[in-house]
Write an enzyme that holds these catalytic residues in place. Structure first.
Site, PDB file in Angstrom:
ATOM      1  N   HIS A 160       3.493  32.593  17.151  1.00 29.74           N
ATOM      2  CA  HIS A 160       4.516  32.639  16.105  1.00 29.74           C
ATOM      3  C   HIS A 160       4.178  31.416  15.072  1.00 29.74           C
ATOM      4  O   HIS A 160       5.145  31.014  14.376  1.00 29.74           O
ATOM      5  CB  HIS A 160       5.800  31.877  16.706  1.00 29.74           C
ATOM      6  CG  HIS A 160       5.975  32.744  17.905  1.00 29.74           C
ATOM      7  ND1 HIS A 160       6.725  34.028  17.869  1.00 29.74           N
ATOM      8  CD2 HIS A 160       5.911  32.594  19.315  1.00 29.74           C
ATOM      9  CE1 HIS A 160       6.900  34.447  19.362  1.00 29.74           C
ATOM     10  NE2 HIS A 160       6.385  33.807  20.182  1.00 29.74           N
ATOM     11  N   SER A 290      -9.489  26.004  -8.992  1.00 27.28           N
ATOM     12  CA  SER A 290      -8.293  26.247 -10.140  1.00 27.28           C
ATOM     13  C   SER A 290      -8.568  25.522 -11.379  1.00 27.28           C
ATOM     14  O   SER A 290      -9.244  24.632 -11.633  1.00 27.28           O
ATOM     15  CB  SER A 290      -7.028  25.477  -9.450  1.00 27.28           C
ATOM     16  OG  SER A 290      -5.797  25.120 -10.302  1.00 27.28           O
TER      17      SER A 290
END
Length: 485
Positions: A160, A290
């Site tokens: 999970h 970036s």
């Protein structure tokens, strides 16, 4: 305004990035016009050769003329013929006949358009699988080497996306490998299940060929067998309409879509691990992550795989819908759709396999980061071991459980409310109640004691399942692959 040159003209028109930016030259050629129309000519040659061997009045000179012009394709003339005739197959029959005047009368004898169209598609699909399979095997091989190297390195497991019991870096990689091995078997099966459409005629009844051979059924069957063998297939579909069943395309694109799902899962895991700073894909010396944030090391290769894998997974919807609306012996609304989805599926699979190979050859592991994350969670996971050790030392299980419950909640508050490190073990060491096992705490907290049989599973899996599956591809493993863009 100056007339644009060929290069400038190309830049002024849309080009699929699957070919112009990403896919290999080999896969690009497999779906090229030259491969397609060159294969049409070979199929016409196979048909003429087989018809001649079975007694039709076809001369050696006609066969030789066809053989000499298999790749002598005047694409400009073919385009002009298609514009005039509005029929691509007849345009190429006329173009082939133009350079083979002696053989003109027997080119395409008894055949329908799908003789060259569908049979060529089946050849291209088979050849496409033969290009993909070694690439998939290479990815599995690289990941197997990675799994073997890190078979013993403990890492925090997640269920999970929440901290769970420990596993190892190599064992987690084996989850990826197992999916890819299933894909390898699926691709092999899909390739081996492909049959040739063969020589079936306009509605699949072989009526035109039965007429050519004056009602001799055995010769018609032998013609089908001969042409099938010449094309490199062991079997032909026994029954067809004008086309081979479009369910074949479903099977082909289903296994490719399944491969896309596997790679999407793998690369999503890598992207999550990159965020955790535990594992990173290759990042080149001059690479920019970036334009605004120079420090970033974005997992662009894995992101590309996920992006293209999503496209690959959706393409199976095309043949599903096409097969459902093929009225009776065939309808032409499959044609334009298949020109797009079949090629794009193989081109996309080719791209993501090459990219994943590049990733798997340069994965970077950060053991100290992994160890730090383990230390943040392991104290809570060790509570059961601590209880058992205390009981063996003469303690009461219920008393020990309550002590640990209190101390663990205090430690959790430090982590969650104060942003501090997990100090549960320090609290255990400071509590006289636990003095009987203070000397055992280090061994009780050894991460390798929490990974179960993960290292042994890796070794057994690689030896018994993975390496044997790669044996047919050993000669095609090749060297490292560089990312084009």
């Amino acid at each position: 305004m100056a007339t644009p040159g060929a290069e400038e003209d190309a830049l002024s028109r849309y080009r699929s990035p699957l070919v112009s930016r990403y896919a290999s030259a080999e896969m690009g050629f497999n779906f090229s016009e030259r491969k397609k129309f060159g294969t049409w000519r070979r199929l016409w040659l196979y048909l003429a050769q087989a018809e001649k061997s079975l007694g039709l009045p076809i001369t050696d000179e006609q066969i030789q003329e066809m053989e000499a012009n298999l790749d002598n394709i005047d694409f400009k003339m073919a385009a002009e013929e298609e514009k005039k005739l509005r029929h691509d197959v007849m345009a190429h029959v006329h173009t082939f006949a133009h350079c083979c005047p002696k053989a003109a009368a027997i080119i395409h004898l008894g055949a329908t358009s799908c003789y060259v169209g569908d049979n060529t598609d089946l050849i291209v699909l088979r050849d496409g699988f033969n290009l993909l399979l070694p690439k998939l095997a290479r990815v599995i091989s690289r990941l197997a080497d990675f799994a073997e190297k890190y078979a013993d390195l403990p890492t925090l497991g997640f269920t999970h996306y929440q901290p769970a019991q420990l596993t190892t870096v190599g064992k987690r990689c084996c989850l990826w490998i197992q999916d890819l091995c299933m894909d390898l078997r699926n691709l092999e099966r899909a390739r081996d299940d492909l049959r040739f459409r063969g020589v079936k005629g306009t509605t699949g009844t072989q009526a035109s060929f039965l007429q050519l051979f004056e009602g001799d059924h055995s010769k018609v069957e032998e013609l089908d067998r001969l042409v099938t063998a010449k094309a490199g297939f062991k079997r032909a579909y026994m029954v067809t309409g004008q086309t081979y069943s479009r369910k074949v395309d479903i099977e082909v694109l289903s296994v490719l879509a399944s491969l896309g799902a596997s790679i999407h899962k793998i690369c999503t895991d890598i992207r999550l691990l990159a965020n955790l700073k535990e594992i990173e894909e290759p990042f080149e010396k001059d690479q920019i992550g970036s334009s605004a944030m120079p420090y970033k090391r974005n997992p662009m290769r894995s992101e590309r795989c996920c992006s293209l894998a999503r496209h690959l997974m959706t393409l199976v919807l095309d043949p599903l819908q096409t097969a459902s609306v093929q009225w009776f012996e065939r309808t032409l609304d499959d044609s334009a759709n298949r020109r797009v989805c079949l090629a794009e599926a193989f081109l996309t699979a080719d791209i993501i396999l090459s990219t994943l190979q590049n990733i798997s050859e340069g994965l970077v592991v950060y053991p100290k980061v992994i160890q730090r994350r383990i230390q943040q969670e392991l104290p809570f996971m060790a509570t059961e071991n601590i209880i058992m050790a205390m009981v063996k030392a003469g303690g009461n299980r219920q008393d020990c459980h309550e002590k640990i419950r209190v101390l663990s909640q205090q430690a959790a508050a430090v982590v969650k409310q104060e942003g501090g490190d997990n100090d549960f073990i320090a609290r255990v060491r400071a509590d006289p109640y636990f003095s009987p096992i203070h000397k055992q705490l280090e061994s009780l907290l050894d991460p390798s004691s929490f990974t179960g049989r993960a290292p042994q599973q890796v070794a057994k899996f690689l030896k018994e399942e993975v390496r044997p599956a790669l044996i047919p591809y050993q000669s095609k493993m090749g060297g490292k692959i560089e990312l084009a863009l």
